[in-house]
Design an enzyme around this catalytic site. Structure first.
Site, PDB file in Angstrom:
ATOM      1  N   CYS A 245     -56.314  25.252 -11.561  1.00 16.52           N
ATOM      2  CA  CYS A 245     -55.348  26.030 -12.331  1.00 16.52           C
ATOM      3  C   CYS A 245     -54.006  25.819 -11.654  1.00 16.52           C
ATOM      4  CB  CYS A 245     -55.729  27.509 -12.370  1.00 16.52           C
ATOM      5  SG  CYS A 245     -54.557  28.487 -13.327  1.00 16.52           S
TER       6      CYS A 245
ATOM      7  N   GLU B   7     -53.689  23.659 -18.986  1.00 15.30           N
ATOM      8  CA  GLU B   7     -54.392  22.515 -18.400  1.00 15.30           C
ATOM      9  C   GLU B   7     -54.095  21.282 -19.232  1.00 15.30           C
ATOM     10  OE1 GLU B   7     -55.404  21.014 -15.503  1.00 15.30           O
ATOM     11  OE2 GLU B   7     -56.215  23.034 -15.233  1.00 15.30           O
TER      12      GLU B   7
END
Length: 189
Positions: A2, A101
């Protein structure tokens, strides 16, 4: 992994707005919008038995002296010297409106991930003090089916019932790290 997440003060997301407003009382320049490593952002810490929002800088200092460590693998964090004490007693929750992402191959398309039907997404984190500065890192786990086509890792996303378990109980936190994470929905960011 992340590497970025989002935190908007959307009028429709009252709980996120309240967290941001509480932190802004002490730190008016708190970062909102797209959150990058080394930004100070709202994090929920336990104080006197209650979750309290605080401004905390994202990223543990890298022990090699270069950069910051923004993620910790949930599978190995309890064994790693850098994270062991934090996972035992300094767990936190990172509020967000989702995380971003990009795929490893093909076009660099940015996706935002959220829980289905939810505008709020809480991630499991750790915090610690480094030379008088509080910093946090986000725990990750193997990607579930909803995430695998984009990336092989994902944040440890907490459901609402898991939030107290994550904060209150070391064994409960370890149990969360051993269970599958909820399915997410993706959309173009």
């Amino acid at each position: 992994m992340c590497g970025r997440y989002v935190l908007f003060s959307d009028p429709e997301l009252a709980e996120i707005r309240e967290i941001i407003e509480e932190v802004q009382k002490q730190n008016p320049e708190i970062k909102t919008g797209e959150i990058f490593p080394t930004n100070s952002a709202p994090v929920l810490l336990q104080e006197n038995g209650k979750l309290m929002p605080e401004a905390v800088k994202w990223g543990y200092p890298d022990f090699r002296g270069k950069g910051v460590i923004i993620n910790a693998r949930g599978e190995t964090a309890p064994e790693k010297p850098m994270f062991r004490k934090s996972i035992e007693a300094k767990r936190c929750i990172i509020p967000s409106c989702g995380f971003y992402e990009w795929p490893h191959s093909g076009p660099k398309t940015k996706y935002q991930f959220n829980l289905p039907g939810e505008g709020v997404l809480y991630m499991a984190g750790l915090y610690n003090d480094f030379n008088g500065e509080c910093r946090f890192t986000i725990l990750t786990t193997a990607a579930n089916e909803s995430m695998q086509e984009i990336h092989n890792r994902m944040p440890v996303v907490l459901t609402r019932p898991e939030m107290d378990q994550w904060i209150d109980s070391y064994q409960g936190a370890l149990d969360i790290l051993q269970t599958g994470r909820p399915a997410l929905v993706k959309q173009l960011a």
